[in-house]
Design an enzyme around this catalytic site. Structure first.
Site, short mmCIF file in Angstrom:
data_model
loop_
_atom_site.label_atom_id
_atom_site.label_comp_id
_atom_site.label_asym_id
_atom_site.label_seq_id
_atom_site.Cartn_x
_atom_site.Cartn_y
_atom_site.Cartn_z
N ASP A 472 -1.63 1.71 -15.73
CA ASP A 472 -1.72 1.14 -14.38
C ASP A 472 -1.26 -0.32 -14.38
O ASP A 472 -1.19 -0.97 -15.42
CB ASP A 472 -3.18 1.24 -13.91
CG ASP A 472 -3.30 1.36 -12.40
OD1 ASP A 472 -2.35 0.98 -11.69
OD2 ASP A 472 -4.36 1.81 -11.92
N ASP A 542 -2.14 5.98 -4.01
CA ASP A 542 -3.60 6.13 -4.02
C ASP A 542 -4.06 6.98 -2.83
O ASP A 542 -5.21 7.40 -2.77
CB ASP A 542 -4.29 4.76 -3.95
CG ASP A 542 -4.45 4.16 -5.34
OD1 ASP A 542 -4.22 4.87 -6.33
OD2 ASP A 542 -4.79 2.96 -5.42
#
Ligand code: GLA
Length: 725
Positions: A472, A542
């Site tokens: 990430d 997301d």
């Protein structure tokens, strides 16, 4: 042969699957672009731009009536009468920025050499044309690669300093192309976190239009992609040129209609706040750019990108290999977990078909919220007294593998790493750097920092049985200053940072070839071909609300294959948009990418939980199509009330189809959806509907149930059968 040089016309003929790309060396030694488009015979086209002139276009030689301002070029020099977007800007020691690159030599290679420090496409016959600037002792190599099975050209440049003094590279494009028409629209993929890659279409104008990022990341806001298309082009009609940069940092693709109704497109590293100190004997390599072509609409353009990336970009060990079916704990627990909670989740997933459990953010340091611990990649024994081993053992006992989340590029102020190395993050002298999500970026321009991360992340992977890594990166750059670099190299910070990221990704993926890496950047903030080179799939957004995903996945598919997108089934009301959609719709949307789950399985109703194994069985049954098939986008959520697409196997014997109705309407129309890509002469069986001939399915289409509710999907497989069945 795909690349040929005709000595007589001084013309290079490059041929891809269904496209041609021609340019010549003109009498003055400049590379004159002739043609890029539908495949052509190799004719002499040197007449095309002879004696073109336009008032107020200065000529570089008084007695020759030739102005660079109107000549279509392969690489545009600055300061010699071409007022369009320059490809190269170099500042010499004496302050001059004027260069004059002309043809020196060329070679044709069977296989493209890789760039030393950045990802590129593999393979493909390659032409290298060397231009030289005799006054300033500079050379540029222009690389062109074509592929017999794809309609695309890959381009990049390498600038060399052969002089006796250092120079400053203010700009060096990956490519430039001048097309002899300007009746185009521009299509780009803009967005925001949780709303990535929306499609925007604007007319080309005489003002410069630019798709760009200045964030040190390819970004949520502007994917490094641009297309130019006929004004009337749509998914299945019209000429479309696509441009995509294999780069994850600050980028720029500029386009401009010129006064004589030609179009210049140029792209590469963003020149804003960029300057590369090129010492004597050094070279500067640009990222690679992909120029793909379609003679029949955007869908075919996407297919070129998909085929190219699956064959020549994505790690061949994984490109066509079954992807893990994930259960990620993030939206189930966020930071609030312990060994028992995780083990209960794993236990619950047992037998559903989920094959990999992923432990997301919060397992390291003292990370109970997002204010601390980035950089301290050591297990938090308060949360996990048995270390990762206990969780991994539980996975094993339940027939699952184990995956782990890292954010290796970041550092928290409240971390042991920061206390030990207060100058290891990107920050300008005497100014406290801005925080984003309460964190700073590590100075990846500093090789010591990259080496530290190689050791730290490497040790975790060596010491634990980890089969999957989620990498990430939850912020973009500010204060573009590396405490490590000398003053004269400060404007190299953003690019050197990215080279550091590539070096860590190279090291980890090569050292642990069996570990499957997924890219992520606050959702889909670094969804680009360079990341795809290391990470066969990328967290698309997301936002995993099924309706939002119909837009996000539709837009992302413009350039990137379905298997590159990961999509999870999450809980309702959805955590990002608060929407409630049917469980089946969430499963269907997640089937058209690389699938997974991200919810508290205990919170599901029994009825919804019972659907999971059916969904995964269905996903597994169509997985080869998602990995290898041809995508056809049928109905765009950007244009109407439906999302629909299908994927057809290369041999046209199998297909899978999905439709979603966004909002229910009373007494709505009966939609017929024309299928695509089937064999017109084959018969196809569709469960609960019957057997239909390919040409019927493609010309009449199928009629869909009238009363689809809000966000309801229908999804089915299509199998070729002998006529009698
Ligand atoms: C980002 C990712 C999420 C999750 C969180 C963890 O937002 O996109 O999937 O991993 O970070 O902090």
């Amino acid at each position: 042969m795909s690349i040929r040089f005709c000595e007589e016309n001084k013309t290079f003929y490059l041929t891809g699957k269904e496209c041609s790309y021609f340019f010549r060396i003109n009498n003055e030694g400049y590379l004159e672009h002739l043609y890029y488009g539908k495949r052509l015979s190799e004719e002499n086209l040197s007449w095309m731009f002879e004696k073109m002139h336009c008032s107020f276009s200065p000529c570089y030689m008084e007695w020759k009536d030739i102005s660079l301002n109107v000549v279509p070029q392969e690489f545009a020099i600055y300061g010699r009468g071409d007022y369009r977007i320059p490809s190269v800007l170099v500042k010499m020691q004496n302050g001059s920025r004027i260069t004059d690159f002309r043809y020196k030599t060329h070679t044709i290679l069977d296989e493209k050499p890789a760039i030393s420090c950045m990802p590129t496409l593999r393979g493909g016959e390659t032409l290298v044309v060397t231009l030289e600037d005799k006054v300033n002792h500079l050379e540029i190599d222009l690389y062109y690669t074509v592929y017999e099975d794809v309609s695309a050209v890959a381009r990049r440049s390498v600038l060399r300093n052969g002089g006796n003094t250092a120079v400053s590279v203010l700009k060096c494009s990956s490519f430039n192309i001048d097309i002899n028409r300007a009746d185009f629209d521009i299509v780009a993929l803009y967005g925001a976190p949780t709303r990535e890659r929306e499609i925007e279409r604007t007319p080309l104008s005489h003002n410069i239009s630019e798709v760009s990022s200045t964030r040190g990341a390819s970004s949520h806001q502007a994917n490094p992609f641009m297309a130019l298309c006929d004004k009337t082009a749509n998914e299945y009609n019209g000429e479309v040129y696509g441009f995509n940069l294999i780069y994850s940092g600050s980028h720029s693709i500029k386009v401009q209609e010129t006064e004589i109704a030609f179009t210049r497109v140029s792209g590469g590293i963003n020149e804003q706040d960029f300057c590369w100190y090129l010492d004597v004997g050094e070279s500067f390599e640009t990222p690679e750019a992909v120029l793909a072509y379609s003679d029949s609409g955007f869908n075919k353009l996407s297919q070129q990108f998909h085929d190219l990336y699956r064959e020549y970009l994505i790690n061949p060990n994984f490109a066509y290999k079954k992807r893990p079916v994930l259960l990620n704990n993030w939206e189930s627990t966020y930071f609030d977990f312990n060994e028992k909670k995780l083990c209960d989740l794993i236990e619950k997933a047992k037998g559903t078909g989920i094959d990999t459990f992923v432990l997301d953010d919060g397992w390291f340091g003292k990370r109970n919220d997002d204010w601390s611990s980035l950089g301290d990649w050591f297990v938090d024994s308060n949360k996990l007294p048995g270390g990762l081993t206990a969780v991994i053992e539980k996975c094993r006992a339940c027939g699952m593998k184990f995956g782990l989340w890292f954010e290796p590029e970041m550092i928290s102020e409240n971390s042991d790493l920061f206390r030990a190395h207060p100058n290891w993050h990107i920050a300008a002298p005497d100014i406290k750097a801005c925080k984003s999500r309460h964190q700073w970026m590590l100075d990846f321009a500093n090789p010591e920092v990259v080496d530290y991360m190689k050791k730290t992340v490497g040790n975790m992977l060596r010491e634990n049985d980890i089969s999957y890594v989620k990498w990430d990166a939850n912020r973009t750059m500010t204060e573009f200053y590396s405490p490590y670099l000398p003053t004269e190299r400060q404007k190299e910070t953003a690019h050197r940072y990215m080279l550091g990221v590539y070096e860590l990704a190279r090291y980890l993926t090569e050292t642990f070839p069996n570990v499957f890496f997924e890219g992520c950047a606050g959702g889909g903030g670094r969804f680009d071909p360079a990341m795809l080179y290391y990470f066969p799939q990328i967290w698309t957004s997301d936002n995993s609300d099924a309706a939002s995903r119909s837009y996000i996945q539709y837009g992302t598919s413009m350039c990137y294959p379905l298997s590159a997108m990961s999509g999870h089934v999450s809980i309702c009301p959805n955590h990002q948009v608060g929407r409630v959609t049917p469980m089946q719709s969430r499963m269907d949307m997640a089937s058209f990418c690389s699938t997974g789950y991200e919810l508290n399985l205990h919170a599901l109703t029994e009825e919804d939980f019972a659907k999971i194994s059916g969904h995964i069985a269905f996903y597994n049954s169509i997985h080869d199509l998602i990995l290898k098939g041809d995508l056809y986008r049928l109905l765009s959520p950007f244009e109407g009330n439906y999302f629909s697409q299908m994927v057809v196997s290369k041999d046209k014997t199998r297909a899978v189809f999905i439709i979603m109705k966004l909002l229910a309407k009373c007494n709505d129309a009966y939609p017929f959806v024309k299928l695509k890509g089937l064999d017109k002469d084959k018969y196809y069986f569709i469960a609960d509907m019957g057997t239909f001939k390919g040409d019927v399915l493609m010309n009449i289409g199928l009629r869909f149930p009238k009363n689809l509710k809000d966000f309801e999907t229908k999804c089915f497989t299509i199998e070729a059968v002998k006529k009698e069945s």
